[in-house]
Design an enzyme around this catalytic site. Structure first.
Site, PDB file in Angstrom:
ATOM      1  N   GLY B  71     -29.492   9.602   6.253  1.00 32.60           N
ATOM      2  CA  GLY B  71     -28.569   8.888   5.379  1.00 32.60           C
ATOM      3  C   GLY B  71     -27.207   8.670   6.014  1.00 32.60           C
ATOM      4  O   GLY B  71     -26.626   7.581   5.909  1.00 32.60           O
ATOM      5  N   SER B  72     -26.690   9.691   6.656  1.00 30.88           N
ATOM      6  CA  SER B  72     -25.346   9.581   7.228  1.00 30.88           C
ATOM      7  C   SER B  72     -25.285   8.482   8.286  1.00 30.88           C
ATOM      8  O   SER B  72     -24.379   7.652   8.279  1.00 30.88           O
ATOM      9  CB  SER B  72     -24.918  10.914   7.852  1.00 30.88           C
ATOM     10  OG  SER B  72     -24.958  11.936   6.887  1.00 30.88           O
ATOM     11  N   ASN B 152     -24.778  11.666  -5.816  1.00 32.29           N
ATOM     12  CA  ASN B 152     -25.477  12.891  -5.435  1.00 32.29           C
ATOM     13  C   ASN B 152     -25.056  14.121  -6.236  1.00 32.29           C
ATOM     14  O   ASN B 152     -25.791  15.082  -6.324  1.00 32.29           O
ATOM     15  CB  ASN B 152     -25.300  13.154  -3.943  1.00 32.29           C
ATOM     16  CG  ASN B 152     -23.875  12.992  -3.480  1.00 32.29           C
ATOM     17  OD1 ASN B 152     -23.273  11.943  -3.663  1.00 32.29           O
ATOM     18  ND2 ASN B 152     -23.325  14.035  -2.905  1.00 32.29           N
ATOM     19  N   GLN B 180     -30.022   9.044  -2.794  1.00 33.76           N
ATOM     20  CA  GLN B 180     -30.491   9.853  -3.921  1.00 33.76           C
ATOM     21  C   GLN B 180     -31.458   9.082  -4.820  1.00 33.76           C
ATOM     22  O   GLN B 180     -32.061   9.673  -5.714  1.00 33.76           O
ATOM     23  CB  GLN B 180     -29.297  10.344  -4.759  1.00 33.76           C
ATOM     24  CG  GLN B 180     -28.412  11.346  -4.044  1.00 33.76           C
ATOM     25  CD  GLN B 180     -29.074  12.717  -3.860  1.00 33.76           C
ATOM     26  OE1 GLN B 180     -30.007  13.080  -4.580  1.00 33.76           O
ATOM     27  NE2 GLN B 180     -28.599  13.475  -2.886  1.00 33.76           N
ATOM     28  N   SER B 200     -32.889   8.321   3.067  1.00 31.77           N
ATOM     29  CA  SER B 200     -33.086   9.522   3.861  1.00 31.77           C
ATOM     30  C   SER B 200     -34.336  10.259   3.385  1.00 31.77           C
ATOM     31  O   SER B 200     -34.477  10.534   2.193  1.00 31.77           O
ATOM     32  CB  SER B 200     -31.846  10.416   3.714  1.00 31.77           C
ATOM     33  OG  SER B 200     -32.000  11.584   4.480  1.00 31.77           O
ATOM     34  N   CYS B 325     -14.426  26.713  -3.547  1.00 36.81           N
ATOM     35  CA  CYS B 325     -14.839  27.884  -2.795  1.00 36.81           C
ATOM     36  C   CYS B 325     -16.211  27.720  -2.165  1.00 36.81           C
ATOM     37  O   CYS B 325     -16.532  28.389  -1.205  1.00 36.81           O
ATOM     38  CB  CYS B 325     -14.805  29.126  -3.678  1.00 36.81           C
ATOM     39  SG  CYS B 325     -13.156  29.834  -3.705  1.00 36.81           S
TER      40      CYS B 325
HETATM   41  C1  LIG Z   1     -25.645  10.003  -1.462  1.00 31.39           C
HETATM   42  C2  LIG Z   1     -25.897  10.574  -0.109  1.00 31.39           C
HETATM   43  N1  LIG Z   1     -25.597   9.853   0.989  1.00 31.39           N
HETATM   44  C3  LIG Z   1     -25.813  10.313   2.226  1.00 31.39           C
HETATM   45  C4  LIG Z   1     -26.355  11.568   2.445  1.00 31.39           C
HETATM   46  C5  LIG Z   1     -26.561  12.049   3.844  1.00 31.39           C
HETATM   47  O1  LIG Z   1     -27.918  12.048   4.177  1.00 31.39           O
HETATM   48  P1  LIG Z   1     -28.443  12.818   5.463  1.00 31.39           P
HETATM   49  O2  LIG Z   1     -28.364  14.257   5.145  1.00 31.39           O
HETATM   50  O3  LIG Z   1     -29.848  12.345   5.625  1.00 31.39           O
HETATM   51  O4  LIG Z   1     -27.578  12.412   6.602  1.00 31.39           O
HETATM   52  C6  LIG Z   1     -26.677  12.358   1.337  1.00 31.39           C
HETATM   53  C7  LIG Z   1     -27.242  13.709   1.507  1.00 31.39           C
HETATM   54  O5  LIG Z   1     -26.563  14.717   1.445  1.00 31.39           O
HETATM   55  C8  LIG Z   1     -26.443  11.857   0.038  1.00 31.39           C
HETATM   56  O6  LIG Z   1     -26.717  12.577  -1.045  1.00 31.39           O
HETATM   57 ZN   LIG Z   2     -11.792  31.982  -3.405  1.00 35.00          ZN
END
Ligand SMILES: Cc1ncc(COP(=O)(O)O)c(C=O)c1O
Ligand SMILES: [Zn+2]
Lengths: 146, 397
Positions: B71-72, B152, B180, B200, B325
């Site tokens: 996804g990233s 997410n 998601q 992803s 935290c």
């Molecule tokens: C909305 C959304 N975008 C992007 C990502 C990133 O995906 P990946 O972990 O496959 O890089 C995530 C996952 O954490 C996500 O929930």
């Molecule tokens: Zn703390």
């Protein structure tokens, strides 16, 4: 490796000295809800000795464990010893904290100092103000001071 | 009770069918799809077949699917590509939202340093944005609209089709981070007028480190990784065939079972929401209708999220929180802040995300465990004492 040491988890799961002391001789509250940790310490002081101590904490695992450990370390000690408690000593007694959680142990040290300061004020006891944290611009929460 | 996994928005357990389908590609069919010999060509066939299957599920042409590391990477490449196209035409304005994933937000931040102007649309208290907001924000120099399909943290589903219509009408590229959503709700890039879409595999029972970017024909991509001619020269590196095969199989499985799963999940989700709503001074984050069937997100006044998670973990429940935290930063989740939760409240958040493997029994156990832990933590919270004693006013009524 887990986030926290066994010691931290023990004090988090079974915190010592949770609660309040009615008519406490000194009360200290530090932190704010904005940054996610608030610690409140209640002291019962007899003949210059911390006869009893209780705490209430809103915060993460390390905040609760730090409060628990810090109260254990000063219980039964002379006020002068309690004043000398450093966050470093709390961290060591907990077998360490993750770097980004060190501020929680600082809160414990400061809450105790504030409770002692409150005791001094209430009883008109002279004391050295420079020994105490200045909560108006405390470093770890000023990021949110707005 | 054994472990109850309620963190499926973080990642999912792999599908057994997908694992089975992947194994031969780590074993006898280990060839490089760029090789001309038969073991390489068998891998190439699997690559083509997987691409075809994924394209079919999204309603696009197989030439419009680019495999990435997840996804990233897909988010980064989509946004940077649209920015490159925009820059060439002197269009340096981008519209997005305040509660995107960091893969989007941080990429936009980077573009800002390169002279792009970024409009982040505010999100309603229900965790929604409207197509009207998007329409009003589009300017003659807008080169991209990027709005996530489903959030997410709070699971809200955005009016993607209507936003797509507006972008198409205005001639602006529309990207959606559907990480998601894919495999959980019906996505159709034609009907919804989507120009670019990120997905992803590990969010729908595929493996980690593999994803895809759908790009509508005619939109040129900028490559982030230079090298060989894989992925039509837009993403160098020998393809991760086992993961790609697994992703296609997992997506097929998710889509084939979607109606059945949605029905089951919606019931479990609503049970969980109803159960947790009985906790005093608690609030559901995000609209209760326009949300993923898998997502439950709450804030509880007077407590902090990390201690909640640790105690739930002791009871066998794997959950997540948007508290500062847990993130290692000073600030709680930007998503909760974006929907107007103040810091004090955002620290006390809990996210439970379901999979079709969860059972009613698990949900009942979870509700009672959360109730118990929240009450316990409130019992030692100085804030809670002040609230109960009337020294402070409740924020959540
Ligand atoms: C909305 C959304 N975008 C992007 C990502 C990133 O995906 P990946 O972990 O496959 O890089 C995530 C996952 O954490 C996500 O929930
Ligand atoms: Zn703390």
């Amino acid at each position: 490796m887990a986030l926290y040491s066994e010691k931290v988890m023990d004090h988090f799961r079974n915190p010592r000295n949770v609660g309040v002391i009615e008519n406490a001789d000194g009360i200290g509250e530090v932190g704010n809800a904005k940054c996610g940790d608030i610690m409140k310490i209640y002291l019962k002081i007899e003949d210059g000795i911390i006869a009893d101590v209780k705490f209430e904490t809103f915060g993460c695992g390390s905040a609760i464990a730090s409060s628990s450990m810090a109260t254990e370390l000063i219980k039964g000690e002379p006020v002068s010893e309690a004043l000398a408690l450093t966050n470093k000593a709390v961290v060591e007694a907990l077998d360490g904290l993750p770097a980004h959680k060190l501020h929680c142990s600082v809160l414990a040290e400061e809450a105790i100092k504030k409770a002692i300061q409150d005791y001094y004020e209430k009883n008109g006891i002279e004391y050295d103000k420079t020994q105490f944290p200045n909560c108006e611009n405390c470093s770890h929460c000023s990021a949110h001071a707005e | 009770m054994a472990q109850i996994y309620l963190d499926n928005a973080a990642t999912t357990k792999m599908s057994k069918t997908a694992i089975k389908a992947m194994l031969p590609y780590m074993d006898e069919i280990y060839g490089n799809p760029s090789s001309l010999h038969s073991v390489g060509q068998k891998a190439a066939e699997a690559l083509t077949e997987s691409r075809r299957r994924i394209a079919k599920r999204l309603g696009c042409d197989e030439k419009e699917i680019l495999f990435t590391s997840g996804g990233s990477e897909s988010d980064n490449q989509a946004i940077l590509s649209a920015a490159t196209i925009g820059e060439r035409k002197g269009k340096k304005h981008i519209v997005s939202t305040a509660f995107e994933h960091h893969a989007v937000l941080h990429t936009l931040q980077k573009l800002k340093k390169h002279g792009f102007e970024i409009t982040l649309l505010p999100v309603s208290e229900d965790g929604l944005i409207t197509e009207q907001q998007v329409e009003n924000a589009i300017r003659p120099d807008t080169c991209l609209v990027s709005v996530m399909y489903a959030n997410n943290e709070i699971g809200t589903i955005q009016p993607i089709e209507k936003i797509g219509e507006i972008c198409r009408k205005k001639g602006v590229i529309f990207h959606t981070d559907a990480v998601q959503a894919v495999g959980h709700v019906r996505v159709d890039v034609q009907r919804e007028h989507i120009d670019m879409l990120s997905l992803s595999a590990h969010k729908f029972h595929g493996s980690k480190g593999i994803g895809a970017l759908y790009v509508r024909k005619g939109i040129p991509l900028t490559s982030l990784i230079e090298g060989g001619a894989q992925e039509r020269g837009k993403r160098a590196g020998t393809e991760n065939i086992p993961a790609i095969v697994g992703m296609a199989v997992a997506l097929d499985e998710a889509c084939e079972n979607m109606e059945k799963n949605t029905k089951k999940l919606t019931k479990l989700r609503n049970m969980l929401i109803d159960g947790l709503s009985t906790i005093p001074h608690s609030v559901l984050n995000g609209d209760c209708e326009k949300r993923l069937p898998t997502n439950v997100s709450f804030c509880f006044e007077g407590i902090e999220g990390e201690s909640l998670l640790l105690l739930l973990d002791d009871k066998g429940i794997c959950a997540s929180s948007g508290s500062a935290c847990t993130s290692g930063s000073l600030d709680p989740s930007h998503v909760l802040l974006a929907i107007g939760r103040v810091h004090d409240i955002a620290h006390g958040s809990l996210r439970l995300t379901l999979s079709e493997e969860n059972t009613e029994e698990e949900i009942k156990y979870t509700v009672s465990a959360v109730k118990e832990v929240v009450a316990y933590l409130r019992g030692m919270s100085p804030i809670w004492r002040d609230l109960v004693n009337g020294k402070k006013e409740f924020i959540i009524k």
